[in-house]
Write an enzyme that holds these catalytic residues in place. Structure first.
Site, PDB file in Angstrom:
ATOM      1  CD  GLN A   1      29.948  41.093  42.349  1.00 35.28           C
ATOM      2  OE1 GLN A   1      29.694  41.855  43.291  1.00 35.28           O
ATOM      3  NE2 GLN A   1      30.771  40.085  42.459  1.00 35.28           N
TER       4      GLN A   1
ATOM      5  NE  ARG B   1      34.135  40.834  41.777  1.00 40.85           N
ATOM      6  CZ  ARG B   1      34.370  41.834  40.953  1.00 40.85           C
ATOM      7  NH1 ARG B   1      34.997  42.944  41.363  1.00 40.85           N
ATOM      8  NH2 ARG B   1      34.019  41.799  39.691  1.00 40.85           N
ATOM      9  N   GLY B   2      36.901  39.022  40.528  1.00 42.02           N
ATOM     10  CA  GLY B   2      37.343  39.708  39.308  1.00 42.02           C
ATOM     11  C   GLY B   2      38.613  39.022  38.826  1.00 42.02           C
TER      12      GLY B   2
ATOM     13  CG  ASN C   1      32.618  39.410  31.509  1.00 43.66           C
ATOM     14  OD1 ASN C   1      33.545  39.343  32.334  1.00 43.66           O
ATOM     15  ND2 ASN C   1      31.812  40.447  31.464  1.00 43.66           N
TER      16      ASN C   1
ATOM     17  CG  ASP D   1      35.691  36.299  34.413  1.00 41.79           C
ATOM     18  OD1 ASP D   1      34.807  37.101  34.106  1.00 41.79           O
ATOM     19  OD2 ASP D   1      36.238  36.273  35.533  1.00 41.79           O
TER      20      ASP D   1
HETATM   21  O1  MRU Z   1      32.043  36.673  39.579  1.00 47.46           O
HETATM   22  P1  MRU Z   1      32.979  37.835  39.523  1.00 47.46           P
HETATM   23  O2  MRU Z   1      32.495  39.031  40.238  1.00 47.46           O
HETATM   24  O3  MRU Z   1      34.392  37.431  39.851  1.00 47.46           O
HETATM   25  O4  MRU Z   1      32.948  38.142  37.978  1.00 47.46           O
HETATM   26  C1  MRU Z   1      33.729  39.132  37.516  1.00 47.46           C
HETATM   27  C2  MRU Z   1      33.468  39.434  36.106  1.00 47.46           C
HETATM   28  O5  MRU Z   1      32.731  38.780  35.405  1.00 47.46           O
HETATM   29  C3  MRU Z   1      34.221  40.535  35.549  1.00 47.46           C
HETATM   30  O6  MRU Z   1      33.495  41.072  34.491  1.00 47.46           O
HETATM   31  C4  MRU Z   1      35.572  40.052  35.109  1.00 47.46           C
HETATM   32  O7  MRU Z   1      36.296  39.368  36.023  1.00 47.46           O
HETATM   33  C5  MRU Z   1      36.213  41.061  34.303  1.00 47.46           C
HETATM   34  S1  MRU Z   1      37.832  41.585  34.659  1.00 47.46           S
HETATM   35  C6  MRU Z   1      37.756  42.509  36.105  1.00 47.46           C
END
Ligand code: MRU
Length: 357
Positions: free
Chosen positions: A203, A55-56, A254, A244
């Site tokens: 997270q 994820r991310g 985000n 995001d």
């Molecule tokens: O739901 P996730 O864990 O994929 O969300 C991730 C985020 O919101 C992060 O802040 C984002 O992707 C930032 S860049 C690593």
């Protein structure tokens, strides 16, 4: 990133492909266990994105590029038109896994553009495999450069608040929000990090805390609700988060809870930085309100997951039958953002968007 495995530091990326198998650090197992998840075909890779093994935003971007390469290699044979149809279906499958982050669709689109340059199916398979590897390398380099661009904003002794995990685990390597922190730490600056996103998925407490432990950077985990308390007391010098998707007016989408941190930062006169590669900017969408916000399972709110007796267990933390709403992301209006730190420099939100046009 450096990972301590059996007392020795080893270099890992979050995702990589070897012999058509996509390997991902299994983020559902962290911080309890460091394991690598292997996915042999593009459907399984798409499922790993959907289930958040990986994820991310930049990490799922690179994973979707690898999945597109897998899909190309899986094509059993036929003319170029049926190959194209097969690849369009793979792209659709990937884009439906997680709709909010721009990087995922951006990476799949770049693979489609690459594919159309090929003269034959055979050539396309080879080209896509090479293009996915290059996409991941470039993505890692963009994040490394975010560290260089943002390091000047972090003074020796800085106390930084970060939300969710915008670290190496959310990227191919280095991180977005954590990249300037890593860079400053590597150069000997003394830092202290407040880590949150302790609900709904934890997270921050699970992943960012794990990464900072690996990097030997001093931190505390705080409940999401405690951010305002520490800001008002004067204990936070700056906030850095990832993104995001950033829209044409500079709004930032985000992880849920980011908006609250931005409002609190402005109220308390604290700079609020967003670290994101330019691939996060989606200038086709006018404002953040146009972004599809992923609504996730209410179970993430009604239950908590943690380790007990060596196994990951799920416990109910609400009455039986309670309902929940669980938006995965929120929208921070551009006026709350001090600067967007990209691989090319730190800009006001509007300048950052202009730079990609
Ligand atoms: O739901 P996730 O864990 O994929 O969300 C991730 C985020 O919101 C992060 O802040 C984002 O992707 C930032 S860049 C690593």
């Amino acid at each position: 990133m450096k990972v301590e495995v059996n007392g020795r530091f080893e270099d890992y990326r979050t995702v990589w492909m070897k012999d058509s198998i996509v390997h991902m650090i299994d983020q559902l197992q962290l911080p309890y266990k460091f394991t690598v998840h292997r996915s042999e075909d593009h459907r399984k890779t798409a499922a790993a994105i959907k289930n958040m093994v990986v994820r991310g935003a930049p990490a799922i971007g690179a994973t979707s590029a690898y999945a597109m390469a897998q899909a190309a290699c899986e094509f059993p044979g036929g003319d170029f038109l049926s190959f194209l149809r097969h690849m369009e279906a793979a792209k659709k499958l990937l884009e439906e896994t997680r709709p909010t982050a721009h990087d995922l669709a951006y990476a799949a689109d770049s693979m489609m553009r690459e594919l159309k340059k090929a003269a034959s199916v055979k050539e396309a398979k080879k080209q896509l495999t090479a293009a996915a590897a290059k996409y991941a390398d470039d993505s890692a380099e963009r994040c490394r450069m975010i560290g260089v661009s943002g390091a000047g904003l972090i003074k020796d002794g800085a106390r930084i608040l970060t939300h969710c995990n915008a670290g190496a685990l959310g990227c191919v390597d280095y991180g977005t929000a954590l990249s300037p922190i890593r860079y400053a730490n590597d150069r000997g600056k003394k830092l202290f990090v407040y880590v949150d996103e302790t609900r709904p998925r934890c997270q921050g407490s699970k992943l960012t805390a794990w990464e900072l432990t690996q990097e030997r950077i001093d931190y505390v985990v705080i409940a999401d609700n405690a951010a305002g308390y520490f800001m008002k007391k004067g204990d936070v010098d700056l906030v850095i988060v990832g993104a995001d998707r950033v829209t044409a007016n500079g709004d930032v989408v985000n992880k849920i809870g980011t908006y609250e941190k931005a409002v609190l930062a402005k109220e308390n006169g604290i700079p609020f930085y967003v670290a994101a590669p330019k691939s996060t900017i989606d200038a086709r969408l006018r404002t953040g309100d146009a972004v599809e916000i992923e609504e996730r399972s209410g179970d993430e709110v009604l239950y908590a997951w943690g380790e007990a007796d060596g196994a990951i267990r799920k416990v109910r933390i609400a009455p039986e039958g309670a309902k929940a709403r669980n938006p995965g992301f929120d929208i921070t209006p551009a006026r709350y953002v001090t600067k967007i730190i990209t691989e090319e420099g730190a800009y006001s939100p509007r300048e950052a968007v202009k730079a990609i046009r």
